[in-house]
Design an enzyme around this catalytic site. Sequence first.
Site, mmCIF file in Angstrom:
data_model
loop_
_atom_site.group_PDB
_atom_site.id
_atom_site.type_symbol
_atom_site.label_atom_id
_atom_site.label_comp_id
_atom_site.label_asym_id
_atom_site.label_seq_id
_atom_site.Cartn_x
_atom_site.Cartn_y
_atom_site.Cartn_z
ATOM 1 N N GLY A 1 0.704 -0.958 0.067
ATOM 2 C CA GLY A 1 -0.219 0.143 0.168
ATOM 3 C C GLY A 1 0.547 1.134 0.238
ATOM 4 N N ARG B 1 3.302 -1.398 -6.355
ATOM 5 C CA ARG B 1 3.478 -0.319 -6.483
ATOM 6 C C ARG B 1 4.963 0.533 -5.479
ATOM 7 N NH1 ARG B 1 -0.684 2.584 -8.450
ATOM 8 N NH2 ARG B 1 -1.933 1.510 -7.371
ATOM 9 N N TYR C 1 -8.723 5.349 -13.125
ATOM 10 C CA TYR C 1 -8.684 6.297 -12.013
ATOM 11 C C TYR C 1 -8.636 7.730 -12.394
ATOM 12 C CZ TYR C 1 -7.049 1.699 -10.323
ATOM 13 O OH TYR C 1 -6.099 0.114 -10.310
ATOM 14 N N CYS D 1 -10.856 2.909 -30.314
ATOM 15 C CA CYS D 1 -12.616 3.889 -29.773
ATOM 16 C C CYS D 1 -13.359 3.749 -28.437
ATOM 17 C CB CYS D 1 -13.505 2.526 -31.162
ATOM 18 S SG CYS D 1 -12.323 2.781 -32.253
HETATM 19 C C1 LIG Z 1 -3.791 -8.144 -0.836
HETATM 20 C C2 LIG Z 1 -3.015 -6.713 -1.653
HETATM 21 N N1 LIG Z 1 -1.715 -7.110 -1.219
HETATM 22 C C3 LIG Z 1 -0.717 -6.593 -1.681
HETATM 23 C C4 LIG Z 1 -0.745 -5.529 -2.214
HETATM 24 C C5 LIG Z 1 -0.144 -4.011 -2.715
HETATM 25 O O1 LIG Z 1 -0.552 -2.871 -3.158
HETATM 26 P P1 LIG Z 1 0.100 -1.672 -3.100
HETATM 27 O O2 LIG Z 1 0.514 -2.074 -5.072
HETATM 28 O O3 LIG Z 1 -0.561 -0.403 -3.047
HETATM 29 O O4 LIG Z 1 2.040 -2.040 -2.811
HETATM 30 C C6 LIG Z 1 -2.940 -5.173 -3.318
HETATM 31 C C7 LIG Z 1 -2.905 -4.442 -3.768
HETATM 32 O O5 LIG Z 1 -3.845 -3.800 -4.263
HETATM 33 C C8 LIG Z 1 -3.312 -6.134 -2.327
HETATM 34 O O6 LIG Z 1 -4.568 -6.797 -2.480
#
Ligand SMILES: Cc1ncc(COP(=O)(O)O)c(C=O)c1O
Length: 416
Positions: free
Chosen positions: A239, A276, A316, A342
């Site tokens: 996250g 991410r 998004y 398209c």
């Molecule tokens: C269960 C779970 N773990 C980890 C992640 C990775 O999140 P991030 O890419 O924000 O670190 C996600 C992303 O949606 C997730 O659903």
Amino acid sequence: MHHFRFDQDELYCEKVPLRRLADQVGTPCYVYSHATLNHHFRVFDEAFSNVPHLTCFAMKANSNLAILNLFGSLGGGVDIVSGGELYRARKAGIPADRIVYSGVGKTIQEIDYALKENILMFNIESDLELEAINQRAGELGTRARIALRVNPDVDPKTHPYISTGLKKNKFGIDIEGALRSYARAMELEHVEVLGVDCHIGSQLTDISPFVDALKRLRILIERLEAMGIPVKYLDLGGGLGIVYDQESPPHPHEYADAILRELEGLSCTLIFEPGRVIVGNAGILLTRVLYTKKSASKDFVIVDAGMNDLLRPSLYGSYHQILPVVKSDREIQVVDVVGPICESGDFLARERGLPMVLPGDCLAVMSAGAYGFTMSSNYNSRPRSSEVLVKDDHYFVVRKRETQEDLVRGEWIPTL
Ligand SMILES: Cc1ncc(COP(=O)(O)O)c(C=O)c1O
């Protein structure tokens, strides 16, 4: 810190000019920097080096085999959410005992596959899934190691589509419900309760929701221990946000300090599922300008990458910086950068100031390493792009561009 930089007027990935890649590999094309991937993984992992932990890269962010293999070689595991991801992880050489399995909709076939592979842990998201996993483990004569994914009901203050830790989201089991589910799990013969799991959302730029969630989890863990339920693993999900535009997310060290402060006195092994933060700024999408076009109210730059290649702006409304791969002193124009699909929602940027571009010019769509290629599709029967890994002054095509043959593979016309 990443390795996409201008040298004189040319944008490079490490020591390879992107213009050369566009000419030799074609566009659209995802380009990843090995040094950046390596650095980001290490920085995250080393932030927790003082405590027992396992960094399980969330491979939904980027599931290219070469990238998974790199993280595996650095001691990492993966967080998977499907049988397909398990297959990829194993192909990439990730040991089964470094794989955790999340997701609300695991099928029986997927559960069986993961049980046979003997993965580290299932992160269970509902009571019925718990019963199903117990039943399948019994059937296969094994025991499933499990954690329950707890939904702590905290607001991650991110885009609603990537917010997962609120009561109204489909993910996890609320804390009160979780106590009952843990009690039930302890009665089941074919599951072994290993821990607690939680993931509250993606692209968090503030540390406080992580801390709030952790405070709630801590209380839960104490209650579980009082019930005689040991918590060997605490999986805190992923996250952590990154800089796309003007955000100022916490550095992994700040995140680690805040987490470790909150966990003082607790002796479980920590699991993290970052996606991410590891790959987002380690990749770009390289695209070429096809046409420019003026309408009565807007100027458009039409490029050869569309929403099927990079969905985030359309899905998004996400911002991605766009840079010409060769700098120019042409005047700045405000344009919409759009793809060939398209759909009016097919855009990479809207109302963006860019130096005037001409057909044939190449653009780099920055910060596209996470949820870029993995979300791409064949919409409008467009072959998916290639992926290239750059290391120093070398590059490797780590996924070749799909062909038109690939588009129809598996289809047939029945005799009616
Ligand atoms: C269960 C779970 N773990 C980890 C992640 C990775 O999140 P991030 O890419 O924000 O670190 C996600 C992303 O949606 C997730 O659903």
